[in-house]
Motif scaffolding. Sequence first.
Motif, PDB file in Angstrom:
ATOM      1  N   MET A 175       8.685  -4.749  -2.674  1.00 44.75           N
ATOM      2  CA  MET A 175       7.985  -4.310  -1.486  1.00 44.75           C
ATOM      3  C   MET A 175       7.044  -5.402  -0.997  1.00 44.75           C
ATOM      4  SD  MET A 175       6.905  -0.385  -1.865  1.00 44.75           S
ATOM      5  CE  MET A 175       7.806   0.613  -3.020  1.00 44.75           C
ATOM      6  N   THR A 176       6.826  -5.398   0.274  1.00 39.78           N
ATOM      7  CA  THR A 176       5.918  -6.375   0.851  1.00 39.78           C
ATOM      8  C   THR A 176       4.492  -5.863   0.769  1.00 39.78           C
ATOM      9  OG1 THR A 176       6.000  -5.447   3.072  1.00 39.78           O
ATOM     10  CG2 THR A 176       7.725  -7.033   2.484  1.00 39.78           C
ATOM     11  N   VAL A 177       3.573  -6.767   0.997  1.00 33.65           N
ATOM     12  CA  VAL A 177       2.162  -6.402   1.006  1.00 33.65           C
ATOM     13  C   VAL A 177       1.906  -5.376   2.100  1.00 33.65           C
ATOM     14  CG1 VAL A 177      -0.171  -7.292   1.394  1.00 33.65           C
ATOM     15  CG2 VAL A 177       1.450  -8.606   0.033  1.00 33.65           C
ATOM     16  N   GLN A 178       2.549  -5.545   3.237  1.00 33.29           N
ATOM     17  CA  GLN A 178       2.369  -4.615   4.347  1.00 33.29           C
ATOM     18  C   GLN A 178       2.876  -3.213   3.969  1.00 33.29           C
ATOM     19  OE1 GLN A 178       4.382  -5.705   7.947  1.00 33.29           O
ATOM     20  NE2 GLN A 178       3.060  -4.431   9.216  1.00 33.29           N
ATOM     21  N   THR A 179       4.007  -3.126   3.299  1.00 38.61           N
ATOM     22  CA  THR A 179       4.550  -1.844   2.858  1.00 38.61           C
ATOM     23  C   THR A 179       3.635  -1.202   1.826  1.00 38.61           C
ATOM     24  OG1 THR A 179       6.809  -2.597   3.286  1.00 38.61           O
ATOM     25  CG2 THR A 179       6.550  -0.706   1.831  1.00 38.61           C
ATOM     26  N   ASP A 180       3.150  -1.991   0.884  1.00 38.73           N
ATOM     27  CA  ASP A 180       2.218  -1.480  -0.123  1.00 38.73           C
ATOM     28  C   ASP A 180       0.961  -0.916   0.534  1.00 38.73           C
ATOM     29  OD1 ASP A 180       3.928  -2.150  -2.183  1.00 38.73           O
ATOM     30  OD2 ASP A 180       2.901  -4.047  -2.641  1.00 38.73           O
ATOM     31  N   GLN A 181       0.448  -1.630   1.526  1.00 39.98           N
ATOM     32  CA  GLN A 181      -0.747  -1.172   2.246  1.00 39.98           C
ATOM     33  C   GLN A 181      -0.474   0.133   2.975  1.00 39.98           C
ATOM     34  OE1 GLN A 181      -3.868  -2.252   2.185  1.00 39.98           O
ATOM     35  NE2 GLN A 181      -4.527  -0.711   3.671  1.00 39.98           N
ATOM     36  N   LEU A 182       0.678   0.242   3.609  1.00 37.21           N
ATOM     37  CA  LEU A 182       1.049   1.456   4.335  1.00 37.21           C
ATOM     38  C   LEU A 182       1.164   2.640   3.375  1.00 37.21           C
ATOM     39  CD1 LEU A 182       1.880   2.774   7.009  1.00 37.21           C
ATOM     40  CD2 LEU A 182       4.211   2.063   6.529  1.00 37.21           C
ATOM     41  N   LEU A 183       1.782   2.440   2.229  1.00 35.16           N
ATOM     42  CA  LEU A 183       1.911   3.510   1.238  1.00 35.16           C
ATOM     43  C   LEU A 183       0.552   3.928   0.683  1.00 35.16           C
ATOM     44  CD1 LEU A 183       5.144   2.381  -0.637  1.00 35.16           C
ATOM     45  CD2 LEU A 183       4.904   4.231   1.034  1.00 35.16           C
ATOM     46  N   ALA A 184      -0.330   2.968   0.484  1.00 34.93           N
ATOM     47  CA  ALA A 184      -1.685   3.288   0.029  1.00 34.93           C
ATOM     48  C   ALA A 184      -2.423   4.123   1.071  1.00 34.93           C
ATOM     49  CB  ALA A 184      -2.456   2.012  -0.283  1.00 34.93           C
ATOM     50  N   GLU A 185      -2.237   3.803   2.343  1.00 31.80           N
ATOM     51  CA  GLU A 185      -2.873   4.563   3.421  1.00 31.80           C
ATOM     52  C   GLU A 185      -2.302   5.972   3.505  1.00 31.80           C
ATOM     53  OE1 GLU A 185      -2.622   2.190   6.978  1.00 31.80           O
ATOM     54  OE2 GLU A 185      -3.863   0.616   6.110  1.00 31.80           O
ATOM     55  N   ILE A 186      -1.009   6.131   3.272  1.00 32.71           N
ATOM     56  CA  ILE A 186      -0.396   7.459   3.261  1.00 32.71           C
ATOM     57  C   ILE A 186      -0.982   8.287   2.121  1.00 32.71           C
ATOM     58  CG2 ILE A 186       1.748   8.723   2.768  1.00 32.71           C
ATOM     59  CD1 ILE A 186       3.221   6.561   4.421  1.00 32.71           C
ATOM     60  N   ARG A 187      -1.098   7.707   0.948  1.00 25.37           N
ATOM     61  CA  ARG A 187      -1.681   8.423  -0.198  1.00 25.37           C
ATOM     62  C   ARG A 187      -3.123   8.834   0.090  1.00 25.37           C
ATOM     63  NH1 ARG A 187       1.689   4.633  -2.899  1.00 25.37           N
ATOM     64  NH2 ARG A 187      -0.005   3.141  -3.089  1.00 25.37           N
ATOM     65  N   GLU A 188      -3.878   7.947   0.697  1.00 23.28           N
ATOM     66  CA  GLU A 188      -5.268   8.251   1.045  1.00 23.28           C
ATOM     67  C   GLU A 188      -5.341   9.373   2.082  1.00 23.28           C
ATOM     68  OE1 GLU A 188      -9.099   6.037   3.054  1.00 23.28           O
ATOM     69  OE2 GLU A 188      -7.668   4.824   1.942  1.00 23.28           O
ATOM     70  N   ALA A 189      -4.483   9.314   3.082  1.00 23.27           N
ATOM     71  CA  ALA A 189      -4.445  10.369   4.097  1.00 23.27           C
ATOM     72  C   ALA A 189      -4.045  11.704   3.472  1.00 23.27           C
ATOM     73  CB  ALA A 189      -3.474   9.994   5.221  1.00 23.27           C
ATOM     74  N   ASN A 190      -3.090  11.670   2.563  1.00 26.47           N
ATOM     75  CA  ASN A 190      -2.657  12.899   1.889  1.00 26.47           C
ATOM     76  C   ASN A 190      -3.798  13.541   1.108  1.00 26.47           C
ATOM     77  OD1 ASN A 190      -0.016  12.809   2.806  1.00 26.47           O
ATOM     78  ND2 ASN A 190       0.774  11.838   0.962  1.00 26.47           N
ATOM     79  N   LEU A 191      -4.528  12.732   0.356  1.00 28.13           N
ATOM     80  CA  LEU A 191      -5.624  13.267  -0.435  1.00 28.13           C
ATOM     81  C   LEU A 191      -6.723  13.818   0.473  1.00 28.13           C
ATOM     82  CD1 LEU A 191      -6.778  13.856  -3.203  1.00 28.13           C
ATOM     83  CD2 LEU A 191      -7.752  11.542  -3.215  1.00 28.13           C
ATOM     84  N   SER A 192      -7.053  13.092   1.526  1.00 24.36           N
ATOM     85  CA  SER A 192      -8.061  13.563   2.478  1.00 24.36           C
ATOM     86  C   SER A 192      -7.627  14.879   3.115  1.00 24.36           C
ATOM     87  CB  SER A 192      -8.298  12.523   3.570  1.00 24.36           C
ATOM     88  OG  SER A 192      -8.883  11.369   3.030  1.00 24.36           O
ATOM     89  N   TYR A 193      -6.356  14.968   3.496  1.00 25.69           N
ATOM     90  CA  TYR A 193      -5.829  16.182   4.115  1.00 25.69           C
ATOM     91  C   TYR A 193      -5.899  17.358   3.146  1.00 25.69           C
ATOM     92  CZ  TYR A 193      -2.571  19.455   6.243  1.00 25.69           C
ATOM     93  OH  TYR A 193      -2.003  20.581   6.768  1.00 25.69           O
ATOM     94  N   LEU A 194      -5.491  17.155   1.906  1.00 28.01           N
ATOM     95  CA  LEU A 194      -5.528  18.241   0.923  1.00 28.01           C
ATOM     96  C   LEU A 194      -6.957  18.705   0.653  1.00 28.01           C
ATOM     97  CD1 LEU A 194      -2.821  17.082  -1.632  1.00 28.01           C
ATOM     98  CD2 LEU A 194      -2.728  19.108  -0.156  1.00 28.01           C
ATOM     99  N   MET A 195      -7.882  17.765   0.546  1.00 23.82           N
ATOM    100  CA  MET A 195      -9.275  18.130   0.313  1.00 23.82           C
ATOM    101  C   MET A 195      -9.848  18.893   1.500  1.00 23.82           C
ATOM    102  SD  MET A 195     -10.491  14.611  -1.597  1.00 23.82           S
ATOM    103  CE  MET A 195     -12.211  14.954  -1.397  1.00 23.82           C
TER     104      MET A 195
END
Length: 109
Positions: A1-21
């Motif tokens: 994976m590229t750095v850009q893809t890794d960053q996008l996946l990290a942002e998705i995980r962060e958004a998911n956690l924020s949404y669940l909370m």
Amino acid sequence: MTVQTDQLLAEIREANLSYLMLAQNLIRADRAQALYRLGVSEDTADLIAALSPAQMLKIASGNTLLCRFRFDDDIVWGLLTNHGKTAANDATSRLHASILLASRHQEAA
């Protein structure tokens, strides 16, 4: 994976956690409002309210975004974005959009 893809996946995980909370807090604070604002069923609300912090972290760690736009209607988007409208009509447009969304929530329930 590229750095850009890794960053996008990290942002998705962060958004998911924020949404669940946020969802869990809304459900616990005012269930009826949460059902409307989140657009979820009673069963889904029960499940989210009962999640432990560890369960939320596990669910949020996926690479699929958990939340989604609840409407794909051009009328609603037009009302929310107020293209070509004055500031005086802003409150009326948002109220109209809320009414449309509320009626769709009732139809789905």
